[in-house]
Scaffold this motif. Structure first.
Motif, PDB file in Angstrom:
ATOM      1  N   ALA A   1       0.830  -1.207   0.000  1.00  0.00           N
ATOM      2  CA  ALA A   1       0.000   0.000   0.000  1.00  0.00           C
ATOM      3  C   ALA A   1       0.864   1.257   0.000  1.00  0.00           C
ATOM      4  CB  ALA A   1      -0.935  -0.009   1.210  1.00  0.00           C
ATOM      5  N   ALA A   2       1.926   1.241   0.797  1.00  0.00           N
ATOM      6  CA  ALA A   2       2.815   2.406   0.850  1.00  0.00           C
ATOM      7  C   ALA A   2       3.568   2.568  -0.464  1.00  0.00           C
ATOM      8  CB  ALA A   2       3.791   2.270   2.012  1.00  0.00           C
ATOM      9  N   TYR A   3       3.990   1.452  -1.042  1.00  0.00           N
ATOM     10  CA  TYR A   3       4.692   1.512  -2.333  1.00  0.00           C
ATOM     11  C   TYR A   3       3.767   2.113  -3.391  1.00  0.00           C
ATOM     12  CZ  TYR A   3       7.420  -0.011  -6.389  1.00  0.00           C
ATOM     13  OH  TYR A   3       8.147  -0.042  -7.558  1.00  0.00           O
ATOM     14  N   ALA A   4       2.513   1.655  -3.405  1.00  0.00           N
ATOM     15  CA  ALA A   4       1.553   2.183  -4.386  1.00  0.00           C
ATOM     16  C   ALA A   4       1.323   3.679  -4.170  1.00  0.00           C
ATOM     17  CB  ALA A   4       0.236   1.420  -4.289  1.00  0.00           C
ATOM     18  N   ALA A   5       1.273   4.114  -2.910  1.00  0.00           N
ATOM     19  CA  ALA A   5       1.091   5.538  -2.631  1.00  0.00           C
ATOM     20  C   ALA A   5       2.288   6.349  -3.115  1.00  0.00           C
ATOM     21  CB  ALA A   5       0.874   5.749  -1.128  1.00  0.00           C
ATOM     22  N   CYS A   6       3.500   5.780  -3.020  1.00  0.00           N
ATOM     23  CA  CYS A   6       4.676   6.459  -3.565  1.00  0.00           C
ATOM     24  C   CYS A   6       4.588   6.550  -5.090  1.00  0.00           C
ATOM     25  CB  CYS A   6       5.950   5.720  -3.151  1.00  0.00           C
ATOM     26  SG  CYS A   6       6.384   5.919  -1.403  1.00  0.00           S
ATOM     27  N   CYS A   7       4.018   5.526  -5.713  1.00  0.00           N
ATOM     28  CA  CYS A   7       3.772   5.595  -7.161  1.00  0.00           C
ATOM     29  C   CYS A   7       2.788   6.718  -7.483  1.00  0.00           C
ATOM     30  CB  CYS A   7       3.231   4.266  -7.675  1.00  0.00           C
ATOM     31  SG  CYS A   7       4.405   2.894  -7.626  1.00  0.00           S
ATOM     32  N   ASP A   8       1.760   6.889  -6.633  1.00  0.00           N
ATOM     33  CA  ASP A   8       0.833   8.013  -6.813  1.00  0.00           C
ATOM     34  C   ASP A   8       1.586   9.334  -6.806  1.00  0.00           C
ATOM     35  OD1 ASP A   8      -1.307   6.240  -6.803  1.00  0.00           O
ATOM     36  OD2 ASP A   8      -1.798   6.584  -4.696  1.00  0.00           O
ATOM     37  N   ALA A   9       2.541   9.446  -5.888  1.00  0.00           N
ATOM     38  CA  ALA A   9       3.311  10.691  -5.787  1.00  0.00           C
ATOM     39  C   ALA A   9       4.109  10.951  -7.059  1.00  0.00           C
ATOM     40  CB  ALA A   9       4.243  10.621  -4.576  1.00  0.00           C
ATOM     41  N   LEU A  10       4.708   9.909  -7.606  1.00  0.00           N
ATOM     42  CA  LEU A  10       5.467  10.064  -8.856  1.00  0.00           C
ATOM     43  C   LEU A  10       4.547  10.398 -10.023  1.00  0.00           C
ATOM     44  CD1 LEU A  10       7.997   7.136  -8.425  1.00  0.00           C
ATOM     45  CD2 LEU A  10       8.580   9.556  -8.600  1.00  0.00           C
ATOM     46  N   ALA A  11       3.340   9.870  -9.991  1.00  0.00           N
ATOM     47  CA  ALA A  11       2.400  10.091 -11.098  1.00  0.00           C
ATOM     48  C   ALA A  11       2.045  11.561 -11.258  1.00  0.00           C
ATOM     49  CB  ALA A  11       1.131   9.267 -10.869  1.00  0.00           C
ATOM     50  N   THR A  12       1.946  12.277 -10.163  1.00  0.00           N
ATOM     51  CA  THR A  12       1.502  13.675 -10.238  1.00  0.00           C
ATOM     52  C   THR A  12       2.650  14.668 -10.175  1.00  0.00           C
ATOM     53  OG1 THR A  12       1.175  13.720  -7.830  1.00  0.00           O
ATOM     54  CG2 THR A  12      -0.723  13.129  -9.197  1.00  0.00           C
ATOM     55  N   PHE A  13       3.878  14.166 -10.062  1.00  0.00           N
ATOM     56  CA  PHE A  13       5.024  15.063  -9.897  1.00  0.00           C
ATOM     57  C   PHE A  13       5.410  15.685 -11.234  1.00  0.00           C
ATOM     58  CE2 PHE A  13       9.661  15.852  -9.638  1.00  0.00           C
ATOM     59  CZ  PHE A  13       9.670  16.737  -8.570  1.00  0.00           C
ATOM     60  N   ASP A  14       5.475  17.011 -11.260  1.00  0.00           N
ATOM     61  CA  ASP A  14       5.926  17.742 -12.448  1.00  0.00           C
ATOM     62  C   ASP A  14       6.448  19.097 -11.995  1.00  0.00           C
ATOM     63  OD1 ASP A  14       6.410  18.991 -14.839  1.00  0.00           O
ATOM     64  OD2 ASP A  14       4.449  18.562 -15.728  1.00  0.00           O
ATOM     65  N   LEU A  15       7.757  19.211 -11.961  1.00  0.00           N
ATOM     66  CA  LEU A  15       8.392  20.429 -11.473  1.00  0.00           C
ATOM     67  C   LEU A  15       9.042  21.211 -12.614  1.00  0.00           C
ATOM     68  CD1 LEU A  15       8.308  21.124  -8.435  1.00  0.00           C
ATOM     69  CD2 LEU A  15      10.731  20.535  -8.307  1.00  0.00           C
ATOM     70  N   ARG A  16       8.707  20.857 -13.841  1.00  0.00           N
ATOM     71  CA  ARG A  16       9.393  21.473 -14.986  1.00  0.00           C
ATOM     72  C   ARG A  16       9.224  22.985 -15.025  1.00  0.00           C
ATOM     73  NH1 ARG A  16       7.091  17.479 -19.545  1.00  0.00           N
ATOM     74  NH2 ARG A  16       5.300  17.683 -18.115  1.00  0.00           N
ATOM     75  N   GLY A  17       8.083  23.472 -14.610  1.00  0.00           N
ATOM     76  CA  GLY A  17       7.849  24.912 -14.652  1.00  0.00           C
ATOM     77  C   GLY A  17       8.408  25.669 -13.460  1.00  0.00           C
ATOM     78  N   SER A  18       8.997  24.939 -12.516  1.00  0.00           N
ATOM     79  CA  SER A  18       9.459  25.587 -11.281  1.00  0.00           C
ATOM     80  C   SER A  18      10.959  25.485 -11.063  1.00  0.00           C
ATOM     81  CB  SER A  18       8.740  24.961 -10.067  1.00  0.00           C
ATOM     82  OG  SER A  18       7.341  25.072 -10.181  1.00  0.00           O
ATOM     83  N   LEU A  19      11.683  24.872 -11.984  1.00  0.00           N
ATOM     84  CA  LEU A  19      13.115  24.649 -11.763  1.00  0.00           C
ATOM     85  C   LEU A  19      13.885  25.948 -11.577  1.00  0.00           C
ATOM     86  CD1 LEU A  19      13.829  21.762 -14.319  1.00  0.00           C
ATOM     87  CD2 LEU A  19      13.509  21.595 -11.831  1.00  0.00           C
ATOM     88  N   ALA A  20      13.441  26.998 -12.230  1.00  0.00           N
ATOM     89  CA  ALA A  20      14.138  28.283 -12.122  1.00  0.00           C
ATOM     90  C   ALA A  20      14.083  28.848 -10.704  1.00  0.00           C
ATOM     91  CB  ALA A  20      13.549  29.289 -13.102  1.00  0.00           C
ATOM     92  N   ARG A  21      13.185  28.326  -9.870  1.00  0.00           N
ATOM     93  CA  ARG A  21      13.074  28.805  -8.493  1.00  0.00           C
ATOM     94  C   ARG A  21      14.114  28.176  -7.572  1.00  0.00           C
ATOM     95  NH1 ARG A  21       7.006  27.591  -7.052  1.00  0.00           N
ATOM     96  NH2 ARG A  21       7.728  28.289  -4.976  1.00  0.00           N
ATOM     97  N   ILE A  22      14.845  27.176  -8.061  1.00  0.00           N
ATOM     98  CA  ILE A  22      15.885  26.544  -7.243  1.00  0.00           C
ATOM     99  C   ILE A  22      17.121  27.429  -7.248  1.00  0.00           C
ATOM    100  CG2 ILE A  22      17.425  24.550  -7.009  1.00  0.00           C
ATOM    101  CD1 ILE A  22      15.207  22.820  -8.151  1.00  0.00           C
ATOM    102  N   THR A  23      17.525  27.876  -6.080  1.00  0.00           N
ATOM    103  CA  THR A  23      18.679  28.769  -5.962  1.00  0.00           C
ATOM    104  C   THR A  23      19.858  28.118  -5.258  1.00  0.00           C
ATOM    105  OG1 THR A  23      17.739  29.672  -3.910  1.00  0.00           O
ATOM    106  CG2 THR A  23      17.246  30.840  -5.972  1.00  0.00           C
ATOM    107  N   ALA A  24      19.654  26.966  -4.634  1.00  0.00           N
ATOM    108  CA  ALA A  24      20.759  26.286  -3.951  1.00  0.00           C
ATOM    109  C   ALA A  24      21.780  25.805  -4.975  1.00  0.00           C
ATOM    110  CB  ALA A  24      20.231  25.092  -3.158  1.00  0.00           C
ATOM    111  N   PRO A  25      23.064  25.854  -4.657  1.00  0.00           N
ATOM    112  CA  PRO A  25      24.074  25.260  -5.551  1.00  0.00           C
ATOM    113  C   PRO A  25      23.724  23.794  -5.796  1.00  0.00           C
ATOM    114  CG  PRO A  25      25.123  26.548  -3.826  1.00  0.00           C
ATOM    115  CD  PRO A  25      23.674  26.465  -3.454  1.00  0.00           C
ATOM    116  N   THR A  26      23.632  23.412  -7.073  1.00  0.00           N
ATOM    117  CA  THR A  26      23.057  22.111  -7.416  1.00  0.00           C
ATOM    118  C   THR A  26      23.980  21.296  -8.307  1.00  0.00           C
ATOM    119  OG1 THR A  26      20.811  23.016  -7.267  1.00  0.00           O
ATOM    120  CG2 THR A  26      21.078  20.944  -8.481  1.00  0.00           C
ATOM    121  N   LEU A  27      24.151  20.028  -7.930  1.00  0.00           N
ATOM    122  CA  LEU A  27      24.800  19.026  -8.766  1.00  0.00           C
ATOM    123  C   LEU A  27      23.723  18.109  -9.326  1.00  0.00           C
ATOM    124  CD1 LEU A  27      27.257  17.275  -9.778  1.00  0.00           C
ATOM    125  CD2 LEU A  27      27.069  16.060  -7.587  1.00  0.00           C
ATOM    126  N   VAL A  28      23.721  17.915 -10.631  1.00  0.00           N
ATOM    127  CA  VAL A  28      22.826  16.955 -11.272  1.00  0.00           C
ATOM    128  C   VAL A  28      23.692  15.821 -11.800  1.00  0.00           C
ATOM    129  CG1 VAL A  28      21.105  16.566 -13.064  1.00  0.00           C
ATOM    130  CG2 VAL A  28      21.232  18.791 -11.917  1.00  0.00           C
TER     131      VAL A  28
END
Length: 378
Positions: free
Chosen positions: A174-201
């Motif tokens: 049940a918890a695994y499926a709920a984590c899948c729900d979280a991934l299903a709705t995740f979309d941060l593409r329009g907000s990446l410019a708001r990240i100001t912390a020094p970032t390694l990808v």
């Protein structure tokens, strides 16, 4: 009423800068086993488990959960541990949590490392389908996912660690499926410019789950970020290329040697001592203070080859041999901060008596005894 927290493990000293490490879906905090000890020499490292994974309760998450819900769990954990600001590194879903934190709570994040993750995990339907599959078949589904995990997580021919496959097999459905729900709705593409912390990808070039184009989209969207693609790595790069991931994290998190050196100097010698040294700095001594902060503390004391207890033992011996009594007193206090007991300090001085000479050790015992008495009375 106590706030329920994710299961977690802390390594390192409480006074060191905080670093949280987030896991990938289907794994546990053991994902970071190869890096945790080395990182704990410079940071207070806290690894956490997703709900229903590892040691975390499945009750921490419900159907329809979002990455924001997971992010708030991490903030609750950080608050409970007294971490007002922290660096964060996460893999896949753990990385998504980190990017959400950096967007919504930038005041909390000092540095960010996004590993084999994405700002969008392929849309809603694949994750809705996986969630429905797990909810319908439950333990059978987890067994099937465990059997397919090596192909999803690693390059062909890599021997998957049994502990990670077992993490997938024993995750709560049940918890695994709920984590899948979280991934299903995740979309941060329009907000990446708001990240100001020094970032390694960081991307694995053979990652099938979040291929390198996902990492490039993250790097393109986060101003000033650094992109690194690792050959011979798939989705769980910290397991498949442990040294490369460790080196990349250390380079990113300790990129400013003066800052890193000052952090370690304070952790070892204490804020009061360092503040006095800084206050006494003049135009004549400023270059020397900068030199010892960058070189002694930023280059040598931060190296992963020896832990701080061992470095204290070596330093005490060298100071006994040189008769540097003021420095010896300072480093007896530092040795206590680094976890040595008075009995262990005594053993170091006895060993020094054999190789540095009895008169040198005699003076050193007098200095150390005075310091230990002061500390005991404080």
């Amino acid at each position: 009423m106590t706030t329920p927290l994710p299961h977690h493990r802390s390594d390192g000293t409480s006074g060191a800068p905080a670093l949280l490490l987030g896991p990938s879906l289907g794994t546990s905090l053991s994902l970071w086993d190869a890096q945790a000890d080395a990182l704990a020499r410079d940071f207070r490292v806290v690894r956490w488990d997703l709900p229903g994974h590892g040691g975390s309760s499945a009750d921490l998450i419900a159907a329809g959960a979002t990455v924001a819900d997971l992010g708030r769990l991490v903030l609750d954990l950080a608050d409970a541990l007294g971490m007002d600001r922290f660096a964060y590194a996460g893999v896949s879903l753990g990385g998504a949590v980190g990017s959400w934190l950096a967007v919504e709570h930038p005041e909390r994040i000092t540095d960010l490392a996004l590993i084999c993750t994405s700002s969008d995990f392929g849309g809603t339907e694949p994750w809705r389908e996986r969630a429905a599959f797990v909810r319908a078949k439950r333990d059978r589904a987890m067994a099937e996912l465990a059997d397919s995990a090596p192909a999803r997580w690693f390059t062909d021919g890599f021997e998957a660690p049994d502990r990670l496959i077992q993490d997938q097999r024993t995750a709560d459905p049940a918890a695994y499926a709920a984590c899948c729900d979280a991934l299903a709705t995740f979309d941060l593409r329009g907000s990446l410019a708001r990240i100001t912390a020094p970032t390694l990808v960081l991307a694995g070039r053979e990652d099938r789950a979040t291929p390198p184009p996902h990492a490039r989209e993250l790097a393109d969207g986060i101003a000033g970020s650094t992109l690194l693609e690792l050959p011979g790595a798939a989705h769980l790069a910290p397991v498949e290329q442990p040294r490369a991931v460790l080196d990349a994290l250390r380079t990113h998190l300790l990129r400013d040697r003066h800052t890193a050196g000052m952090t370690v100097r304070r952790a070892v010698l204490g804020d009061e001592h360092v503040d006095r040294a800084v206050a006494r700095t003049t135009a004549f001594t400023a270059d020397f203070q900068d030199f010892i902060t960058r070189y002694a503390w930023g280059e040598i004391w931060t190296r992963p080859g020896l832990d701080r207890r061992t470095r204290s033992c070596i330093t005490l011996t060298a100071l006994v041999a040189g008769g540097h009594h003021n420095e010896l007193a300072m480093h007896v206090r530092a040795a206590l901060r680094n976890g040595l007991t008075p009995d262990e300090i005594k053993e170091v001085l006895l060993q020094s008596a054999v190789y540095c000479g009895v008169p040198a050790a005699n003076s050193a015992f007098a200095v150390a005894d005075a310091v230990l008495q002061e500390e005991a009375d404080a």
